[in-house]
Design a protein around this motif. Structure first.
Motif, PDB file in Angstrom:
ATOM      1  N   LYS A   7      -9.167   9.574  10.658  1.00 30.33           N
ATOM      2  CA  LYS A   7      -9.432   9.245  12.055  1.00 30.33           C
ATOM      3  C   LYS A   7      -9.724   7.757  12.278  1.00 30.33           C
ATOM      4  CE  LYS A   7     -14.388  10.369  12.236  1.00 30.33           C
ATOM      5  NZ  LYS A   7     -15.401  11.217  12.854  1.00 30.33           N
ATOM      6  N   LEU A   8     -10.113   7.057  11.239  1.00 29.69           N
ATOM      7  CA  LEU A   8     -10.405   5.620  11.365  1.00 29.69           C
ATOM      8  C   LEU A   8      -9.354   4.762  10.656  1.00 29.69           C
ATOM      9  CD1 LEU A   8     -14.262   5.735  10.835  1.00 29.69           C
ATOM     10  CD2 LEU A   8     -13.028   5.487  12.988  1.00 29.69           C
ATOM     11  N   LYS A   9      -8.167   5.311  10.477  1.00 31.49           N
ATOM     12  CA  LYS A   9      -7.090   4.607   9.774  1.00 31.49           C
ATOM     13  C   LYS A   9      -6.894   3.184  10.316  1.00 31.49           C
ATOM     14  CE  LYS A   9      -2.183   4.843   8.754  1.00 31.49           C
ATOM     15  NZ  LYS A   9      -0.970   5.649   8.830  1.00 31.49           N
ATOM     16  N   GLY A  10      -6.848   2.225   9.385  1.00 37.30           N
ATOM     17  CA  GLY A  10      -6.623   0.831   9.755  1.00 37.30           C
ATOM     18  C   GLY A  10      -7.877   0.058  10.124  1.00 37.30           C
ATOM     19  N   ASP A  26      -7.878  -2.135  -1.898  1.00 41.10           N
ATOM     20  CA  ASP A  26      -7.138  -1.234  -1.018  1.00 41.10           C
ATOM     21  C   ASP A  26      -5.968  -0.582  -1.751  1.00 41.10           C
ATOM     22  OD1 ASP A  26      -8.860  -1.754   1.061  1.00 41.10           O
ATOM     23  OD2 ASP A  26      -7.479  -3.055   2.157  1.00 41.10           O
ATOM     24  N   MET A  27      -5.281  -1.345  -2.604  1.00 40.72           N
ATOM     25  CA  MET A  27      -4.139  -0.803  -3.345  1.00 40.72           C
ATOM     26  C   MET A  27      -4.587   0.333  -4.275  1.00 40.72           C
ATOM     27  SD  MET A  27      -1.653  -2.571  -6.175  1.00 40.72           S
ATOM     28  CE  MET A  27      -2.803  -2.334  -7.513  1.00 40.72           C
ATOM     29  N   ALA A  28      -5.648   0.100  -5.028  1.00 41.71           N
ATOM     30  CA  ALA A  28      -6.142   1.115  -5.953  1.00 41.71           C
ATOM     31  C   ALA A  28      -6.686   2.319  -5.191  1.00 41.71           C
ATOM     32  CB  ALA A  28      -7.218   0.523  -6.861  1.00 41.71           C
ATOM     33  N   LYS A  29      -7.395   2.064  -4.100  1.00 43.61           N
ATOM     34  CA  LYS A  29      -7.962   3.153  -3.303  1.00 43.61           C
ATOM     35  C   LYS A  29      -6.851   4.021  -2.712  1.00 43.61           C
ATOM     36  CE  LYS A  29      -9.955   2.134   0.597  1.00 43.61           C
ATOM     37  NZ  LYS A  29     -10.899   1.746   1.647  1.00 43.61           N
ATOM     38  N   GLU A  30      -5.804   3.393  -2.202  1.00 40.15           N
ATOM     39  CA  GLU A  30      -4.689   4.149  -1.630  1.00 40.15           C
ATOM     40  C   GLU A  30      -4.018   5.012  -2.702  1.00 40.15           C
ATOM     41  OE1 GLU A  30      -0.987   3.550   1.443  1.00 40.15           O
ATOM     42  OE2 GLU A  30      -1.878   1.769   0.543  1.00 40.15           O
ATOM     43  N   ALA A  31      -3.834   4.471  -3.886  1.00 34.72           N
ATOM     44  CA  ALA A  31      -3.228   5.232  -4.981  1.00 34.72           C
ATOM     45  C   ALA A  31      -4.121   6.414  -5.374  1.00 34.72           C
ATOM     46  CB  ALA A  31      -2.989   4.313  -6.176  1.00 34.72           C
TER      47      ALA A  31
END
Length: 188
Positions: A7-10, A26-31
């Motif tokens: 709900k808070l994307k971005g 952010d890259m590691a978290k997204e993976a």
């Protein structure tokens, strides 16, 4: 740091510069969340975020609908920042100021996911003590997972509960799961 999904994307967040933290990239978290997204329904799990720091991981879970998120950190300013930010963002995150090892020794909470992001310069024994406490105290629900973020120089794969590692640049996520007695008998 930014919230990747939910709900808070971005949404971008700026933590105070004086916090003693190294947020997950952010890259590691997204993976990491791509892996978890295939294994869990976020709205039906409980999460414990150890060494929560800025709350980066806690916000991500809460944004994706996780209703039970516990953020634990020994630093008062970190806990205050997470508490204030969660309130401002209307996220249900419970914060606890505590030494992580003392918390693990005394809590009776069980979680589907326990995430730990200790300082990268910890000795291997301190990382493994987290794993031992989680499994000795039975803090994971059935099919739960402990994930420890660490540098590529730290090796945790020899622990009996280690399942696998995922590497992203200099970051490594080590996954630990309950090993049943049946499985360990078959391996011998």
């Amino acid at each position: 740091m930014r919230i990747i999904s939910g709900k808070l994307k971005g949404r971008r967040l700026r933590a105070p510069k004086n916090l003693p933290v190294r947020p997950t990239t952010d890259m590691a978290k997204e993976a990491l969340f791509n892996i978890l997204n295939n294994q869990y329904y976020f709205d039906s799990i409980a999460v414990i975020d150890l060494f929560a720091g800025t709350g980066n991981i806690s916000y991500e879970f809460a944004s994706r609908g996780t209703k039970t998120v516990f953020a634990i950190d020994a630093n008062y300013n970190c806990i205050r920042y997470i508490h204030t930010t969660a309130k401002e963002l209307d996220l249900d995150i419970s914060t606890y100021k505590s030494d992580v090892y003392k918390y693990l020794e005394t809590t009776s909470l069980q979680a589907d996911i326990i995430f730990a992001d200790p300082p990268y310069d910890f000795e291997e024994e301190k990382f493994l003590a987290i794993v031992d406490l989680v499994f000795e105290k039975n803090l994971l629900k059935e099919d739960g997972v402990l994930i420890i973020e660490h540098s590529k120089h730290t090796k945790l794969a020899n622990h009996k509960n280690h399942s696998y590692d995922k590497r992203y640049g200099g970051n490594v996520f080590s996954f630990f799961e309950l090993v049943s007695d049946e499985n360990s008998d078959e391996e011998e």
